[in-house]
Motif scaffolding. Structure first.
Motif, short mmCIF file in Angstrom:
data_model
loop_
_atom_site.label_atom_id
_atom_site.label_comp_id
_atom_site.label_asym_id
_atom_site.label_seq_id
_atom_site.Cartn_x
_atom_site.Cartn_y
_atom_site.Cartn_z
N VAL A 196 1.08 -1.09 -0.11
CA VAL A 196 0.08 -0.18 0.11
C VAL A 196 1.01 1.30 0.08
CG1 VAL A 196 -1.56 1.34 1.41
CG2 VAL A 196 -1.79 -1.00 0.92
N ARG A 197 1.73 1.22 0.86
CA ARG A 197 2.79 2.38 0.98
C ARG A 197 3.45 2.65 -0.42
NH1 ARG A 197 1.03 5.66 4.70
NH2 ARG A 197 1.11 4.72 6.80
N GLU A 198 3.90 1.41 -1.09
CA GLU A 198 4.59 1.60 -2.26
C GLU A 198 3.78 2.24 -3.23
OE1 GLU A 198 6.24 -1.56 -5.80
OE2 GLU A 198 6.05 -2.28 -3.68
N LEU A 199 2.35 2.00 -3.47
CA LEU A 199 1.55 2.72 -4.37
C LEU A 199 0.88 3.97 -4.00
CD1 LEU A 199 -0.66 -0.38 -5.29
CD2 LEU A 199 1.35 0.52 -6.68
N ASP A 203 3.28 9.54 3.18
CA ASP A 203 2.98 10.72 3.87
C ASP A 203 1.62 10.55 4.60
OD1 ASP A 203 5.04 11.88 2.65
OD2 ASP A 203 3.96 12.60 0.85
N LEU A 204 0.64 9.67 4.43
CA LEU A 204 -0.57 9.49 5.07
C LEU A 204 -0.63 8.76 6.14
CD1 LEU A 204 -2.96 9.16 1.80
CD2 LEU A 204 -2.65 11.31 3.05
N GLU A 208 -5.97 6.48 6.67
CA GLU A 208 -6.14 7.17 5.15
C GLU A 208 -5.35 6.58 4.19
OE1 GLU A 208 -5.44 11.48 5.49
OE2 GLU A 208 -5.71 11.67 7.57
N ALA A 209 -4.22 6.18 4.44
CA ALA A 209 -3.45 5.28 3.32
C ALA A 209 -4.21 4.05 2.83
CB ALA A 209 -2.01 4.83 3.41
N GLN A 210 -4.81 3.34 3.56
CA GLN A 210 -5.76 1.98 3.67
C GLN A 210 -6.88 2.52 2.63
OE1 GLN A 210 -7.90 -1.28 5.96
NE2 GLN A 210 -7.09 0.25 6.97
N ARG A 211 -7.40 3.66 3.16
CA ARG A 211 -8.90 3.99 2.39
C ARG A 211 -8.63 4.49 0.82
NH1 ARG A 211 -10.20 6.25 7.58
NH2 ARG A 211 -9.42 8.22 6.98
N GLU A 212 -7.32 4.92 0.80
CA GLU A 212 -6.84 5.88 -0.36
C GLU A 212 -6.70 4.54 -1.25
OE1 GLU A 212 -5.95 8.63 -3.49
OE2 GLU A 212 -7.29 8.45 -1.87
N PHE A 213 -5.78 3.54 -0.82
CA PHE A 213 -5.53 2.23 -1.72
C PHE A 213 -6.87 1.64 -2.16
CE2 PHE A 213 -5.14 -2.17 -1.41
CZ PHE A 213 -4.18 -2.59 -2.60
N MET A 214 -7.97 1.53 -0.99
CA MET A 214 -9.08 0.94 -1.44
C MET A 214 -9.69 1.58 -2.57
SD MET A 214 -8.80 -2.07 0.14
CE MET A 214 -10.43 -2.68 0.08
N ARG A 215 -9.93 2.96 -2.27
CA ARG A 215 -10.52 3.61 -3.40
C ARG A 215 -9.86 3.74 -4.79
NH1 ARG A 215 -10.18 8.78 -5.62
NH2 ARG A 215 -8.31 9.22 -4.64
N ARG A 216 -8.67 3.92 -4.72
CA ARG A 216 -8.01 3.92 -6.08
C ARG A 216 -7.60 2.69 -6.89
NH1 ARG A 216 -2.58 7.58 -4.76
NH2 ARG A 216 -2.23 6.67 -6.70
N TYR A 217 -7.23 1.57 -6.04
CA TYR A 217 -6.80 0.21 -6.43
C TYR A 217 -7.79 -0.82 -6.26
CZ TYR A 217 -2.54 2.65 -7.20
OH TYR A 217 -1.34 3.69 -7.68
N ARG A 218 -8.72 -0.96 -5.25
CA ARG A 218 -9.63 -1.81 -5.01
C ARG A 218 -10.90 -1.29 -4.74
NH1 ARG A 218 -5.60 -3.63 -6.60
NH2 ARG A 218 -4.12 -5.41 -5.73
#
Length: 264
Positions: A196-199, A203-204, A208-218
């Protein structure tokens, strides 16, 4: 539902951390003697200690070796010649631009994610058939069906694992042995945190990083969060039980509704 696996032995590959360790813990809590495997003695010893903290009476065997290679599998057979439950969880994943994936990387993913499972099934399944009872489960992924553009080598290997499961279920037909795949959705493990951090960057804050990953990639996920390893383990423990005797040849989903399909 009370699941009692007392007297059963379970081999769980790739079980020093993450989903594999959660599966080992769940099986031990149900009474099974659990074999933890991994490539590093220190990590395996720490994993066994963590499991005993959760299940003080657990019977645990640790086997060090690279099960993606024949030598590592042979070391496992020497220490654990037979088993009642086999959970092929060993796997590698990572992002790579599709046109940059080399032949060597394709082979490595196939050796680790597919051939390691085939090799162990080939060894342990005959004994299960002779005894008239056994459970084989291959931990697949939503990526087997919805191939991610950023890691098609991983997705393809997991697609192959679905076929492996279905084929060996036919080999075990009528014997009392079941063979299934478990389709795990995006799961919260240390490796996935790194992914997730790689993608999405560092900074988040994690939530927030987890939610952004799910929103953008899953975005297909109906759960809209990462699955916890214990949630995968619950399904594996059930499929390992006598109660799951009529479930075989299946691809059972614990994917948070990620795969947009009515069946399986």
């Amino acid at each position: 539902m009370h699941i009692d696996l007392t007297g059963r032995t379970a081999v769980v590959t790739g079980s020093s951390q993450g989903i594999g360790h959660a599966i080992g813990t769940g099986l031990a809590a149900s009474g099974a003697a659990v074999v933890l495997t991994g490539r590093q003695m220190g990590r395996l010893a720490a994993a066994a200690d963590r499991l005993r903290e959760r299940v003080p009476a657990a019977e645990i065997i640790t086997v060090v070796g690279d099960l993606a290679a024949e030598e590592g599998a042979a070391a496992l057979y020497d220490q654990v010649p037979v088993t009642d439950i086999l959970v092929n969880n060993l796997g590698v994943f990572g992002a790579q631009p599709p046109l940059e994936i080399t032949d060597a990387q394709w082979r490595s993913y196939f050796d680790t994610n597919v051939l390691s499972a085939v090799r162990l099934i080939r060894h342990y399944l005959p004994g299960m058939k002779e005894r008239g009872w056994g459970r084989v489960q291959n931990i697949a992924s939503d990526s087997a069906i919805a191939i991610p553009a950023e890691m098609i080598h991983y997705g393809t290997s997991k697609t192959a694992l679905l076929a492996v499961s279905r084929g060996f279920a036919k080999e075990a037909a009528g014997t009392g042995v079941t063979v299934n795949s478990v389709i795990a959705g995006p799961t919260h493990t240390r490796g996935v945190e790194d992914f997730v951090r790689e993608l999405v960057g560092n900074d988040l804050p994690w939530d927030e990083a987890q939610r952004e990953f799910m929103r953008r990639y899953r975005p297909q996920s109906l759960l809209q969060r990462l699955i916890e390893p214990e949630e995968i383990a619950h399904m594996v423990v059930y499929l390992s039980s006598p109660q799951a005797s009529a479930t075989t040849g299946g691809a059972v989903r614990v994917d948070g509704g990620y795969v947009d399909a009515i069946v399986p």
